[in-house]
Design a protein around this motif. Structure first.
Motif, mmCIF file in Angstrom:
data_model
loop_
_atom_site.group_PDB
_atom_site.id
_atom_site.type_symbol
_atom_site.label_atom_id
_atom_site.label_comp_id
_atom_site.label_asym_id
_atom_site.label_seq_id
_atom_site.Cartn_x
_atom_site.Cartn_y
_atom_site.Cartn_z
ATOM 1 N N THR A 111 7.008 5.769 0.974
ATOM 2 C CA THR A 111 7.297 4.367 0.700
ATOM 3 C C THR A 111 8.658 3.987 1.221
ATOM 4 O O THR A 111 9.010 2.832 1.300
ATOM 5 C CB THR A 111 7.301 4.090 -0.808
ATOM 6 N N LYS A 144 -2.363 9.598 -4.716
ATOM 7 C CA LYS A 144 -3.402 9.506 -3.691
ATOM 8 C C LYS A 144 -2.783 9.120 -2.353
ATOM 9 O O LYS A 144 -1.783 8.422 -2.313
ATOM 10 C CB LYS A 144 -4.431 8.434 -4.062
ATOM 11 N N ALA A 145 -3.399 9.581 -1.293
ATOM 12 C CA ALA A 145 -2.970 9.159 0.034
ATOM 13 C C ALA A 145 -4.199 8.944 0.889
ATOM 14 O O ALA A 145 -5.130 9.750 0.860
ATOM 15 C CB ALA A 145 -2.063 10.199 0.669
ATOM 16 N N THR A 155 -4.282 9.006 4.129
ATOM 17 C CA THR A 155 -4.233 9.991 5.204
ATOM 18 C C THR A 155 -2.991 10.832 5.009
ATOM 19 O O THR A 155 -1.926 10.296 4.712
ATOM 20 C CB THR A 155 -4.097 9.301 6.584
ATOM 21 N N PRO A 193 -1.761 10.338 14.405
ATOM 22 C CA PRO A 193 -0.366 9.888 14.295
ATOM 23 C C PRO A 193 0.390 10.122 15.593
ATOM 24 O O PRO A 193 0.197 11.130 16.263
ATOM 25 C CB PRO A 193 0.192 10.751 13.163
ATOM 26 N N THR A 221 -4.885 -1.236 6.864
ATOM 27 C CA THR A 221 -3.515 -1.236 6.366
ATOM 28 C C THR A 221 -2.608 -1.844 7.435
ATOM 29 O O THR A 221 -2.788 -1.578 8.615
ATOM 30 C CB THR A 221 -3.062 0.208 6.076
ATOM 31 N N THR A 257 10.128 5.333 4.086
ATOM 32 C CA THR A 257 10.334 5.893 5.404
ATOM 33 C C THR A 257 11.344 5.095 6.223
ATOM 34 O O THR A 257 11.337 3.874 6.223
ATOM 35 C CB THR A 257 9.011 5.965 6.168
ATOM 36 N N PHE A 315 0.317 4.923 14.957
ATOM 37 C CA PHE A 315 -0.884 5.687 15.252
ATOM 38 C C PHE A 315 -1.322 5.410 16.680
ATOM 39 O O PHE A 315 -1.186 4.294 17.166
ATOM 40 C CB PHE A 315 -2.014 5.311 14.295
ATOM 41 N N ASN A 341 0.858 -1.179 0.000
ATOM 42 C CA ASN A 341 0.000 0.000 0.000
ATOM 43 C C ASN A 341 0.892 1.225 0.000
ATOM 44 O O ASN A 341 1.539 1.545 0.991
ATOM 45 C CB ASN A 341 -0.893 -0.003 1.243
ATOM 46 N N ASN A 342 0.964 1.906 -1.115
ATOM 47 C CA ASN A 342 1.786 3.101 -1.154
ATOM 48 C C ASN A 342 0.952 4.366 -1.123
ATOM 49 O O ASN A 342 1.376 5.425 -1.532
ATOM 50 C CB ASN A 342 2.746 3.085 -2.351
ATOM 51 N N GLU A 343 -0.253 4.223 -0.640
ATOM 52 C CA GLU A 343 -1.116 5.399 -0.505
ATOM 53 C C GLU A 343 -1.405 5.712 0.957
ATOM 54 O O GLU A 343 -2.454 6.251 1.290
ATOM 55 C CB GLU A 343 -2.417 5.184 -1.279
ATOM 56 N N THR A 344 -0.488 5.330 1.814
ATOM 57 C CA THR A 344 -0.726 5.588 3.234
ATOM 58 C C THR A 344 -0.460 7.038 3.591
ATOM 59 O O THR A 344 -0.825 7.489 4.658
ATOM 60 C CB THR A 344 0.219 4.761 4.118
ATOM 61 N N GLY A 345 0.189 7.754 2.693
ATOM 62 C CA GLY A 345 0.574 9.122 3.029
ATOM 63 C C GLY A 345 1.762 9.143 3.960
ATOM 64 O O GLY A 345 2.114 10.174 4.514
ATOM 65 N N LEU A 346 2.391 7.995 4.165
ATOM 66 C CA LEU A 346 3.537 7.934 5.072
ATOM 67 C C LEU A 346 4.831 7.667 4.329
ATOM 68 O O LEU A 346 5.856 7.379 4.916
ATOM 69 C CB LEU A 346 3.322 6.844 6.133
#
Lengths: 319, 319, 319, 319
Positions: B18, C221-222, C224, B35, B197, B20, B29, B11-16
């Motif tokens: 890829t 897209k994210a 969050t 967060p 996720t 990190t 969280f 899942n690369n749409e976590t907003g965190l």
């Protein structure tokens, strides 16, 4: 029972579980679309959503709450003024008993509502302080009241009515289950979507279970809903109730859940509406009567809201 | 570690990010879904969203802010009246010291709240001008207060509770990770979607890195959520934690992030809710106990909110 | 010029027309994302959206409007009281000139704000009627003011900041155009989507024309957005600026338009944000410095907002 | 008639039924996009959505309602004070007739608006109680008024204007039906979608019927609508009016229904707008004149709103 059409599409997104052992004779949803359910195990206070309650209670109850709150708060402050001593209120005309109590109580009310006539007025720190706190409390209270009054007035809602019955009517070469709905105010919905789900009792392994099926509609979307709309579920080989007789539906305690979603353009908000029809509200062999016709000079359409439930009996084709 | 299932869907749409390199032992969280993060490098004032703060602080803090503001503003205006000269206020009964100060202060309070008893009243331009500005300030203040009170009351929110634990339970022929949630007020959600996720520590090139994977759910959508709903992630060959033992999950500091989105029909607004479960909140070999049953006369369903966390231990199938 | 990549995907949904002959040297969009455009041909009054203006003007301007309105209205009513005759106001202490005017003006202010001290009060029909209409006007005015104050406070907005520059950085085996953004309050966005469009001048048939192209993002897209997010447009064979040098971008007056949309869960509302970067804000050969790291004891992430713009120069790979 | 293109795509999601026998000469939709329809069969009271009416009536009507309500309520309370006996009001200066009535009436108004000068003030339980209830009523009333004023001000709306005519213009190698629209305030719409539907009379089985067809647009979406936008329906072999002459359109009483939906970023709300053009508003052989050009120094675009309807006649290509 167990006549259920094998080709029918199970709906496992009802939020009611796929394996529910709920049964009994009750309906799943009340006519207003809310679940026919009791909730226990959390005390009322925790479950209470004050805002939601104040928004949805009747106007009579709401005004009662307002008046009770108003009287109680004033009684409380009246008590405080007596504790401080009534010699700290200037302008009182009464000296004893209930008349005196009345004067102090209404001084409190005049302060709480910020009318402040001034004949009676606080003298000295304690009374003045109490009065200023009371005025502050009053203003905060009316701030909340303003919000709630507004919330009650502006609560988005789908202003639609559903026909009293769902009917089994001739349709094309076969039959269909139909119901209809109509907007009754000038709040028109756009981008309307309708979903219908069948809830039915089946016997599996000697046990009564609930099953949910999609009831696909001939037309399930409308760009704009400005007039009546008849929703049509064709009872063909894909239908979960294909081949069901009236008795079959009764035995299976069939119930259809209707979900309508649209965008109310007059308040620019999405609204939803739900209802349900049980087998007892199905009419076999009927067709809806028209609800609209051109006006006298042919320049407008006339819509008759009171014809929403009107149907006439017809013979269903033998299949 | 590094047991991660190659078939699992990143899942690369976590907003965190890829890539990190966040690690350490903390959870990503907090339990409330926010967060676990400190923000620095911008002074508080710039970052402060006053509106947001006033909306989300506790009622106690909010009322404290209101009272402090009220007292401060009145002190300020009291000072101005003294500067102008108290001979420009008619009706004062005290002539010196703290009593005089009190009378002027409460005159100010009576003006600010627009009570205006009138015993004390401004005389001459300067005092009258100040009083009219104070009344205007008071009205503007209560305009803001009204809005904020209302905002606090009406803030849309998903009224759902999550089970305390996520459990690893037998499911069909294998096992599944499950948790459940329930709406506890009468604000029902429709069109509910749930996304889960997995956040996990992996070792790559001798370095600890964070990776995020989708945890597909058996059923991830519900038309209406009126009762409890058990979310089920089947641990099959597509699952990112396929073949993981309890120790594997612990070593990888596995954490699942839950995101729920739905439409609250009672306020006609979309609401979201988030939570997370870390490996320490996973129960291996358990199954949830039922939360509802028919009522005594079989006409209604009874839902027990206090059974939300209830599970019993079971033996997991040997795979 | 005219180097534009033939494989690039034209974006004809910019709302700016496909055939625009707009040119000149100006940017299409200002840094705040609003179009760099003058509107003429309709008088200001018709175009004025009072509500929108009152909502978006600065607090200073807003308070100025309030005070001007307050003074003007009171002057108007003062005039009416003089027309009626000051003998219809009881309790006046002055008899002539500016002092008298002051007393009447502030009586008006006391009525308008509903303070109503009462020393001065209306006597007879005309004065009483005027005073009651003034109080009504005051209340209606503050009703509007309440709404607008609230609207100003609660106006949904995306609380994000963009990096000052977009950079051309090494990425995988090639290069990419990148910029980043970060939420700076506790209003977290969920379901975030980003779209980037390239606006570029091309020469066709000897005429300068504007063309718009999609700039696909590596991740657009994210779920969050709780921390900084670097948006990456890979400059590969699909990119509209594949093979462009710095001079090419300058000649073509390249500008990228950024559109961000998300759902602010703290106010349950969708918000959008736009910005643009022109070729003058591109940095060739740079990479962003990290903005976050674990805290001292490894239990939290620390995010440095002041590092948003930080980059270091790097050599771009020779292609 | 009956020339309708067989390849055209029937639109059965108009919400107007597929089998409607509506006819007559009237248009389906008024120019404001509301249905040209009379609703009967439910009394006005039931159909009345007070909130909606108060929100959408003109400001003049709204203020009239407010004043009538204000006067009526005060008359009612004046009556109650007379019933209680005017000796329970202190401070009255008149003793008989219309002057006395006036004093009591304005005492009521001073209480209702919470001005409360205090010269006249209630004495004893009955009068004080009535006065406190009146103040409470006043506050509740202004709470509602506040909400409605705010609702009127903040009602989301698409601030766009449509060209007066739809034109049939040369386009590429053929012709197209075009109209255009422009935002006229600073409320920019993003994510704009436009849908056009053709309503047309056809003769089937010797009976006039209404049919609805999709009118696909060359470009139907825009990321941002900051300037004028010309909507283009290419009249090619897929078009429902392919091969229609002006007479054909007239005979078929062709009408196009336009539906626009977008997200107003300045108020963070979705808004919709509708309009319709009938065959009488079509111009054959025309093209729109440009609405914008660069400014004098080439740094900005200038948009001329008054050119929205401007077109020039052109000869259509012979097909």
């Amino acid at each position: 029972m167990n006549k259920i059409n094998k080709k029918a599409q199970i709906n496992n997104e009802t939020g009611l579980g796929t394996n529910t052992t709920l049964s009994g004779g009750g309906r799943f949803f009340n006519r207003d679309g809310n679940p026919n359910m009791d909730v226990r195990g959390m005390n009322l206070w925790e479950r209470l959503n004050i805002y939601h309650s104040l928004l949805t209670m009747s106007w009579f109850n709401f005004l009662t709450v307002v008046v009770i709150y108003f009287v109680t708060t004033n009684l409380l402050f009246t008590g405080i003024y007596f504790l401080i001593g009534i010699d700290h209120l200037g302008g009182l005309m009464e000296v004893t008993g209930i008349e005196l109590f009345g004067e102090v109580f209404f001084f409190s009310a005049q302060t709480f509502t910020t009318v402040g006539y001034g004949r009676i007025n606080p003298i000295g720190f304690a009374a003045s302080f109490t009065a200023s706190m009371e005025a502050l409390t009053g203003l905060m209270t009316f701030a909340i009241a303003t919000g709630i009054m507004w919330g009650r007035f502006s609560k988005p809602k789908a202003y639609i009515r559903y026909s009293k019955n769902a009917i089994i009517a001739p349709f094309r070469d076969g039959i269909a289950l139909m119901f209809r709905m109509v907007p009754y105010t000038r709040n028109y919905l756009v981008n309307v979507e309708v979903r219908v789900t069948l809830a039915i009792h089946v016997e599996e392994d000697g046990q009564r279970k609930n099953r949910f099926y999609n009831m696909p509609l001939d037309i399930a979307k409308a760009n704009t809903m400005t007039a009546n709309w008849t929703l049509v579920h064709v009872i063909n080989e894909e239908s979960p109730i294909y081949g069901f007789t009236k008795d079959d539906l009764t035995n299976a305690r069939a119930e259809i859940l209707v979900f309508v979603q649209g965008f109310d353009e007059s308040v620019s908000n999405t609204v939803v509406s739900r209802t349900s029809y049980t087998y007892e509200e199905f009419i076999f062999g009927a067709k809806f009567l028209p609800m609209y016709h051109p006006n006298e000079d042919g320049t407008k359409t006339v819509l008759h809201l009171d014809q929403l439930d009107a149907y006439e009996s017809v013979t269903l084709p033998v299949k």
